[in-house]
Design an enzyme around this catalytic site. Structure first.
Site, PDB file in Angstrom:
ATOM      1  N   HIS A 267      35.584  42.940  35.583  1.00  0.00           N
ATOM      2  CA  HIS A 267      36.921  42.049  35.193  1.00  0.00           C
ATOM      3  C   HIS A 267      36.812  42.207  33.595  1.00  0.00           C
ATOM      4  O   HIS A 267      37.832  42.749  33.093  1.00  0.00           O
ATOM      5  CB  HIS A 267      37.073  40.922  35.626  1.00  0.00           C
ATOM      6  CG  HIS A 267      38.021  40.109  34.940  1.00  0.00           C
ATOM      7  ND1 HIS A 267      39.299  39.655  35.580  1.00  0.00           N
ATOM      8  CD2 HIS A 267      37.990  39.233  33.774  1.00  0.00           C
ATOM      9  CE1 HIS A 267      39.981  39.039  34.766  1.00  0.00           C
ATOM     10  NE2 HIS A 267      39.228  38.662  33.626  1.00  0.00           N
ATOM     11  N   GLU A 268      35.870  41.880  32.910  1.00  0.00           N
ATOM     12  CA  GLU A 268      35.571  41.768  31.748  1.00  0.00           C
ATOM     13  C   GLU A 268      35.449  43.261  31.137  1.00  0.00           C
ATOM     14  O   GLU A 268      36.344  43.137  29.642  1.00  0.00           O
ATOM     15  CB  GLU A 268      34.189  41.115  31.146  1.00  0.00           C
ATOM     16  CG  GLU A 268      34.191  39.700  31.466  1.00  0.00           C
ATOM     17  CD  GLU A 268      35.371  38.684  31.275  1.00  0.00           C
ATOM     18  OE1 GLU A 268      35.937  39.047  30.116  1.00  0.00           O
ATOM     19  OE2 GLU A 268      35.582  37.748  31.885  1.00  0.00           O
TER      20      GLU A 268
ATOM     21  N   HIS B  15      39.065  44.274  30.486  1.00  0.00           N
ATOM     22  CA  HIS B  15      39.910  43.980  29.214  1.00  0.00           C
ATOM     23  C   HIS B  15      39.516  44.552  28.123  1.00  0.00           C
ATOM     24  O   HIS B  15      40.263  44.995  27.390  1.00  0.00           O
ATOM     25  CB  HIS B  15      39.109  42.354  28.932  1.00  0.00           C
ATOM     26  CG  HIS B  15      39.871  41.301  29.653  1.00  0.00           C
ATOM     27  ND1 HIS B  15      41.196  41.292  29.775  1.00  0.00           N
ATOM     28  CD2 HIS B  15      39.357  40.293  30.305  1.00  0.00           C
ATOM     29  CE1 HIS B  15      41.500  40.195  30.513  1.00  0.00           C
ATOM     30  NE2 HIS B  15      40.527  39.593  30.857  1.00  0.00           N
TER      31      HIS B  15
END
Lengths: 277, 184
Positions: free
Chosen positions: A126-127, A130
């Site tokens: 998820h990070e 980004h």
């Protein structure tokens, strides 16, 4: 984002009409907020790391965490980011840096100890998403625009106080609208910024799952985060939007108004979408 | 110069520009495929580098398992010599199976299992295995992009003309998608 451009264009139009001199002042506002934001854009990674008390780690310090970052970077085709660790029992993670070459991934010790490998992979993916989606850059641009709205409104209000006499030529209706705008628009701009931030969270969830090919990993990680109540030490209001879950989420107050001011969509909704994948 | 010539020239120029644009985007996609494949290669190389160490370590404890060793060594050599992605994928899959048998052999030797060196090697190999899987995932997604680019409408007209061939996927057996998990 589109909404924002429409919003800003309307704002510029109304202000310039009302003041009868217009675009020059608007330009100044843009430059001001631009300078302020570019500074924070270039130094955001260092700034955030200092304020959160994160320290850089090498592979030997925490092979498990480091390897997961390595693997997912290979899967995403990203260069290896710098890996940071925060000594904090509260589980959380964030990514920052203006582009993939200057990226930073950061996790708390609480996150590492609480999550299984599959869950940790979900969170890190998820990070990294980004980073891959340039969300940090987007957030920077949004900050410039929000800053611009605030400064433009400010200039407008001051200008109307000082030049009341020669105002006959401009449209009275526009003038009233502009005053309303000047008061409300900084709030509205912030709300739009937050809405965009929430949308990007969903996007990062989805593209993170594309990397791990295992939606349940992130879903159960988010469930663990939901049930966790360790108070965070390292986050402050200014850095809240960076983390994977909002560190200040108040579980009891859940009405429309507070959800408007959240940087993150509600965890329940994110989990529901992930489980449905 | 009458208006007809101008129109013809404009059309020809337009088509040329368009071709140039498509050509560049295809070249870019093909380079990405190449780059993604070299990522797999890096991991395969790491794997072949680790294998001799592993065999040496295991040999110290389990002298009688010659067959398994020879098989792994052979496969390792053919992996080094393999050139095409297809061949590499195939040999790599076979090597994975052969390595499993080495770890199965190790089960019978408690001293070997306890050895720090063996544990470290096993961890390294497992990690490499995961990395191969991830780099393959990335490679295949890049290949998908490239192959799609070759086949969508106007590009398909030029692709063959400019001699672009679809890239091969790096295959995995369903069994091999899971990392080697050795239970003690």
């Amino acid at each position: 984002m589109f909404l924002f451009v429409v919003f800003i264009t309307t704002l510029i139009y109304v202000f310039s009409k009302a003041m009868g001199l217009g675009l020059g002042v608007v330009g100044i506002a843009l430059i001001f907020s631009g300078i302020a934001s570019i500074g924070s854009y270039y130094y955001s990674d260092k700034l955030v790391l200092v304020t959160t008390g994160a320290r850089k780690i090498e592979k030997s310090d925490n092979p498990r965490y480091f390897r997961i970052v390595e693997n997912l970077c290979i899967a995403a085709g990203l260069p290896m980011p710098k890996v940071y660790l925060i000594d904090d029992p509260s589980p959380n993670a964030f990514a920052t840096g203006r582009d993939p070459k200057h990226a930073v991934v950061c996790a708390t010790t609480g996150l590492l100890s609480m999550m299984t490998d599959a869950e940790l992979e979900g969170v890190i993916a998820h990070e990294l998403s980004h980073i891959k989606n340039f969300d940090i850059r987007l957030a920077g641009v949004l900050a410039i625009l929000v800053g611009f709205v605030a400064i433009a409104s400010d200039i407008f209000i001051r200008a109307t106080f000082f030049s009341r006499s020669d105002r006959n030529n401009s449209n009275a209706v526009f003038f009233l609208i502009a005053i309303a705008f000047a008061i409300l628009s900084p709030i509205a701009a912030t709300l739009i910024q937050l809405a965009v931030s929430r949308k990007r969270e969903f996007l990062a969830d989805a593209s993170g799952v594309l990397l791990t090919r295992y939606p349940d990993g992130l879903a159960s990680a988010l469930e663990k985060l939901k049930n966790d109540h360790t108070p965070p030490r390292s986050a402050s209001n200014a850095t809240a939007h960076l983390f994977i879950e909002n560190p200040f989420e108040n579980k009891k107050v859940k009405n429309f108004f507070t959800s408007l001011f959240n940087t993150h969509p509600p965890l329940d909704e994110r989990i529901k979408i992930l489980r449905g994948m | 110069m009458n208006s007809l010539t101008i129109i013809i020239l404009a059309v020809v120029g337009g088509v040329l520009l368009f071709t140039l644009f498509i050509y560049n985007s295809l070249i870019q996609a093909r380079l990405r495929v190449k780059e993604a494949f070299s990522q797999i290669d890096v991991q395969l190389k790491r794997r072949t580098d680790l294998i001799p160490n592993l065999i040496e370590t295991v040999k110290g404890y389990a002298k009688h398992e010659k067959e398994t060793f020879t098989k792994v060594t052979e496969l390792r050599t053919s992996l080094i010599n393999a050139k095409s992605p297809e061949k590499k994928a195939e040999v790599n899959n076979m090597l994975t199976d052969a390595l499993k048998s080495i770890f199965a052999v190790a089960e019978n030797y408690p001293q070997l299992r306890a050895s720090e060196n063996f544990k470290a090697l096993q961890e390294e190999l497992e990690d490499t295995e995961n990395k191969i899987a991830y780099s393959r995932q990335f490679y295949n997604s890049v290949v998908l992009d490239y192959n799609t680019k070759l086949q969508v409408f106007p590009n398909v007209l030029f692709a063959r003309l400019l001699n672009f061939k679809p890239a091969e996927f790096f295959g995995a057996t369903t069994d091999e998608k899971k990392p080697v998990k050795v239970s003690f």
